[in-house]
Each structure stands twice: as C-alpha cells, then as structure tokens.
Write an enzyme that holds these catalytic residues in place. Structure first.
Site, PDB file in Angstrom:
ATOM      1  N   ARG A  71       1.011  -1.260   0.071  1.00  0.00           N
ATOM      2  CA  ARG A  71       0.105  -0.006   0.004  1.00  0.00           C
ATOM      3  C   ARG A  71       0.751   1.413   0.124  1.00  0.00           C
ATOM      4  O   ARG A  71       0.685   2.254  -0.784  1.00  0.00           O
ATOM      5  CB  ARG A  71      -1.053  -0.017   1.254  1.00  0.00           C
ATOM      6  CG  ARG A  71      -1.565   1.354   1.288  1.00  0.00           C
ATOM      7  CD  ARG A  71      -2.866   1.392   2.379  1.00  0.00           C
ATOM      8  NE  ARG A  71      -2.953   0.146   3.526  1.00  0.00           N
ATOM      9  CZ  ARG A  71      -2.115   0.534   4.470  1.00  0.00           C
ATOM     10  NH1 ARG A  71      -1.193   1.500   4.526  1.00  0.00           N
ATOM     11  NH2 ARG A  71      -2.276  -0.350   5.508  1.00  0.00           N
TER      12      ARG A  71
ATOM     13  N   TYR B 223     -16.121  17.592 -15.214  1.00  0.00           N
ATOM     14  CA  TYR B 223     -16.179  16.212 -15.240  1.00  0.00           C
ATOM     15  C   TYR B 223     -17.578  15.999 -14.044  1.00  0.00           C
ATOM     16  O   TYR B 223     -17.479  16.305 -13.167  1.00  0.00           O
ATOM     17  CB  TYR B 223     -15.289  15.399 -14.749  1.00  0.00           C
ATOM     18  CG  TYR B 223     -15.166  14.066 -14.846  1.00  0.00           C
ATOM     19  CD1 TYR B 223     -15.582  13.331 -16.299  1.00  0.00           C
ATOM     20  CD2 TYR B 223     -15.259  13.287 -13.957  1.00  0.00           C
ATOM     21  CE1 TYR B 223     -15.857  11.952 -16.228  1.00  0.00           C
ATOM     22  CE2 TYR B 223     -15.526  11.901 -13.792  1.00  0.00           C
ATOM     23  CZ  TYR B 223     -15.867  11.175 -15.079  1.00  0.00           C
ATOM     24  OH  TYR B 223     -16.067   9.857 -15.060  1.00  0.00           O
TER      25      TYR B 223
ATOM     26  N   ASP C 142      -7.089  19.525 -13.980  1.00  0.00           N
ATOM     27  CA  ASP C 142      -7.348  18.449 -14.138  1.00  0.00           C
ATOM     28  C   ASP C 142      -7.060  18.272 -15.787  1.00  0.00           C
ATOM     29  O   ASP C 142      -7.529  19.027 -16.756  1.00  0.00           O
ATOM     30  CB  ASP C 142      -8.715  18.109 -14.059  1.00  0.00           C
ATOM     31  CG  ASP C 142      -9.299  16.681 -14.586  1.00  0.00           C
ATOM     32  OD1 ASP C 142      -8.527  16.062 -15.342  1.00  0.00           O
ATOM     33  OD2 ASP C 142     -10.445  16.249 -14.145  1.00  0.00           O
TER      34      ASP C 142
ATOM     35  N   LYS D  86      -8.125   7.323 -18.920  1.00  0.00           N
ATOM     36  CA  LYS D  86      -7.890   7.833 -20.264  1.00  0.00           C
ATOM     37  C   LYS D  86      -6.945   7.901 -21.274  1.00  0.00           C
ATOM     38  O   LYS D  86      -6.528   6.887 -21.559  1.00  0.00           O
ATOM     39  CB  LYS D  86      -8.763   9.339 -20.354  1.00  0.00           C
ATOM     40  CG  LYS D  86      -9.650   9.681 -19.227  1.00  0.00           C
ATOM     41  CD  LYS D  86     -11.083   8.813 -19.409  1.00  0.00           C
ATOM     42  CE  LYS D  86     -11.917   8.554 -18.106  1.00  0.00           C
ATOM     43  NZ  LYS D  86     -12.330   9.880 -17.412  1.00  0.00           N
TER      44      LYS D  86
HETATM   45  C1  LIG Z   1     -12.879  10.350 -16.456  1.00  0.00           C
HETATM   46  C2  LIG Z   1     -12.589  11.632 -15.809  1.00  0.00           C
HETATM   47  C3  LIG Z   1     -12.176  11.851 -14.222  1.00  0.00           C
HETATM   48  C4  LIG Z   1     -12.577  10.671 -13.271  1.00  0.00           C
HETATM   49  O1  LIG Z   1     -11.473   9.581 -13.649  1.00  0.00           O
HETATM   50  P1  LIG Z   1     -11.871   8.172 -13.137  1.00  0.00           P
HETATM   51  O2  LIG Z   1     -10.634   7.754 -13.531  1.00  0.00           O
HETATM   52  O3  LIG Z   1     -12.894   7.748 -13.960  1.00  0.00           O
HETATM   53  O4  LIG Z   1     -11.975   7.856 -11.731  1.00  0.00           O
HETATM   54  C5  LIG Z   1     -11.993  13.083 -13.847  1.00  0.00           C
HETATM   55  N1  LIG Z   1     -11.720  14.055 -14.855  1.00  0.00           N
HETATM   56  C6  LIG Z   1     -12.064  14.017 -16.101  1.00  0.00           C
HETATM   57  C7  LIG Z   1     -11.923  15.189 -17.274  1.00  0.00           C
HETATM   58  C8  LIG Z   1     -12.271  12.730 -16.549  1.00  0.00           C
HETATM   59  O5  LIG Z   1     -12.510  12.546 -18.145  1.00  0.00           O
END
Ligand SMILES: *Cc1c(COP(=O)(O)O)cnc(C)c1O
Length: 379
Positions: free
Chosen positions: A46, A98, A170, A195
């Site tokens: 962890r 998001y 982000d 992504k």
């Molecule tokens: C998918 C996404 C998230 C969240 O990420 P997860 O891996 O699904 O928890 C946050 N911000 C953006 C812009 C995203 O596309």
C-alpha cells in the site's frame, strides 16, 4: 530529455536481479526483511511497490514535476487533494467539469463543511470575486468536458498568487503531451490515467504530480493513509501504454481536426465545439498553452432534438457508444443521459449541454473510415 524519450525511459530501469528491460509486475503485498527494520526500501505494497514507483516517476517526468502518486481511479486522486483541506475551507471550481468530480465535491465533501463555488472560468474575474482567506483550492479543468472550453491557466495562477490557495489542473483531456500545467504555475496536476495515459481502455487509474515538497508530503501521507492505490498489474499496463503516448496523441490531434472540419460543414450539425477553430472563444489561449487541439470534440444538431441524437449514436458502426475517452478506439456519447446525468438540467443547460449534444473521443483509426461512419449515421 524530450517528451518521446521520457515517455519510453523515465522511471524505468532494467531489473536489477535479471536485467529484464520491462519493469516486472511486482505482484506482492509484502517484502521479506533481513532483520527487524532492515529492508530494501519496501515494507508493504500500500505504501510502496516497485512497479508503481516506476510509473509514478514516469508520469512525474512527463509533467515536468518532481513527485508523482498513482491512485485506484481519477476520482481517488481528486479525493486525495480534497482531503488536504479542512472543514470551513472554500474551493473555487470551474462550473463546466467532469460529472463525477461535481458529484464528489457536492455529495461527499460539502458534508464535511467544505464550500464550493462553481464559476465560469473563461476569464479570471469570477475567481477573483470569490477568492478570500478561506479559499484553499482552485479547481481547473481544461479543456473542459464536454463543452471543450479552454481555461487560461496562467491567468488563474496569477489571481491565486494573492492568496494561499493551491491551483490544481485536471489535465486528463490535454495529456502531458499537449499541456504542462506545472510549467504554467499550477501547484498540482491531476490525471484520470484511465483515459489517454493508459490509452487502451483496459485500466481505471488516477495520478497526481506536484513539485511542491509540502504538498507532496501530504499527498503521500493521504495516499498511504486512505489506501486508494492501484495494483501492480495495472501500473504495468499503464507503463506500457505511455510508451506510445506521443505517437497516439499526434494521431488523435490529426483525426480530431479532420472530423471537426467535416462536422462543421455538415448541414444537420448546428455547432461544433473544438478549440482549433479560430472562432472558438478559447482558440488563442489553447494555441498559447497547448501543443495541439486534442482528439475530443462535441457537436449539437440542427433543431436540438434528443431522439435525433439517439439515432446518430445508435447508427454508428466504427464509433462505439460508451462512456470514457482517450483510448485508441473512437467512442461516441450523449452527455445529457450518460456522463452528465448527475448534473441538474438547469446547471447543464447554462453551460450549453443541450439535449442533442453528442461527444466524440476521436481514436487513432483511419480518419476516412471515421468520417464515412458519421456521414452514414447523420444521413
Ligand atoms: C474520467 C475523468 C475523471 C475521473 O476519472 P476516473 O478514472 O473515471 O475516476 C476526472 N476528470 C476527467 C476530465 C475525466 O475525464
């Protein structure tokens, strides 16, 4: 080192015991100690795992940062940042964000007496207006999801300077190949690794990068204390995916442009949201802070009919109807019923997420096939 070289080599060393060129999947929870307290730097997975270490160093290098941490999902990474705050603190967040981030902020952290101000960030004025002594975090997403709006990171950083607020970006949509928020003055950069970084739609993961030592200490403390860490197999898959990030992004950008231009000229399409167009309100900023315009775009239909949008997303054959984005395969989605169902209709429409809006994650297939697919679906 330049980006492509870092993508392949940063954080990755030949395995000391065998010479294996690929970082092994250290599928272990614990590590044998020679005697009490004497170990090789690893005590429990962890806290630290060699496969995860390699990935964390790699992602930190791609963002030109010093400290990287990976999490079980993008939302777990965001959760870590919010846990750095205290009851009574305030957050200023972009209002076009998001859906899952909005849900995390409003249904989890509001409960702990953290106040969120959701504001438009096409300029820095609204941020200035809400900034006060209690503001501890400014949350930026750019390009935004799904309206592909652009926030001027340097302008927000400039406003934040007069306060003790951290600026977090982000960077999921842009990826470190197209945009490096730390270089623009941000304190933390966050990724849904799920992504583009993973890039092959086979892993859910998140990451944070910072160069600030105090923030890093908190980040690792919370990562270990809350325990939302990814497993070594997933870290291996992402290390592999990142090796082609620069190549994939080049093709995502090329294909995104071709599809945006095709859609703009289509008689059934009302608006196309893609920052590469000169008449996109964020075009100049995008050109300034990004190396390309990415593979994400949205469009609405003439007449704004929801059923018509359903028909389009049903008729496509190469595009897959699915949530998520950033994989090699092209995806199509309907934000109102899919990714943004958690956002109230009123909030949604204020920012342009209308009933006929369709979002594309343009993959790395041959552009001609993607165009022909949309052509038949819109016919
Ligand atoms: C998918 C996404 C998230 C969240 O990420 P997860 O891996 O699904 O928890 C946050 N911000 C953006 C812009 C995203 O596309």
């Amino acid at each position: 080192m330049k980006f492509g070289t870092k993508a392949i080599h940063a954080g990755v060393k030949a395995d000391a015991s065998t010479g294996a060129i690929m970082t092994p999947i250290y599928q272990t929870s614990t590590y044998v100690q020679e005697e009490v307290g004497v170990h090789k730097g690893y005590a429990y997975s962890r806290t630290q795992n060699p496969t995860r270490d390699a990935l964390e160093q790699n992602i930190a290098a791609l963002e030109n940062g010093t400290f990287g941490a990976c999490f079980g999902s993008g939302l777990a990474a965001i959760d870590c940042i919010l846990k750095m705050l205290n009851p009574g603190d305030e957050v200023i967040s972009t209002n076009d964000l998001y859906g899952g981030t909005f849900r995390l902020f409003t249904t989890i952290f509001e409960k702990y007496d953290i106040t969120f101000h959701f504001v438009g960030m096409s300029g820095a004025d609204a941020v200035k207006e809400h900034l006060n002594d209690k503001t501890k975090l400014i949350w930026v997403e750019t390009p935004t999801n799904p309206m592909i709006n652009i926030v001027d990171i340097e302008a927000i950083v400039e406003v934040a300077k007069s306060s003790s607020a951290m600026v977090c970006v982000d960077n999921t949509f842009a990826t470190p190949y197209l945009q490096n928020p730390l270089d623009l003055g941000a304190d933390i950069v966050m990724h849904s690794v799920t992504k583009y970084l993973g890039g092959h739609s086979d892993v859910v993961m998140g990451a944070l990068v910072t160069s600030n030592e105090d923030i890093a200490k908190e980040m690792y403390r919370i990562q270990n204390s809350s325990g939302a860490v990814p497993g070594p197999m997933d870290c291996f898959l992402v290390l592999r995916g990142i090796k082609t990030l620069h190549l994939r992004m080049q093709r995502h950008c090329e294909n995104g442009e071709k599809l945006a231009v095709f859609l703009k000229e289509h008689p059934k399409v009302e608006n196309v949201y893609w920052p590469g167009f000169e008449d996109h309100p964020g075009h100049a900023t995008a050109k300034n802070q990004m190396k390309g315009f990415g593979g994400m775009l949205s469009f609405s239909l003439v007449g704004n009919n929801k059923q018509q949008a359903f028909d389009v997303v049903k008729k496509v054959k190469v595009f897959a109807l699915a949530e998520s984005l950033g994989g090699v395969e092209s995806l199509i989605g309907h934000p109102v019923t899919m990714t943004h169902a958690a956002i109230p209709k009123e909030e949604r429409e204020k920012i342009g997420i209308v009933d006929s809006l369709i979002r594309l994650s343009v993959g790395v297939e041959d552009a001609e096939d993607l165009i022909n697919d949309l052509k038949q679906a819109l016919a």
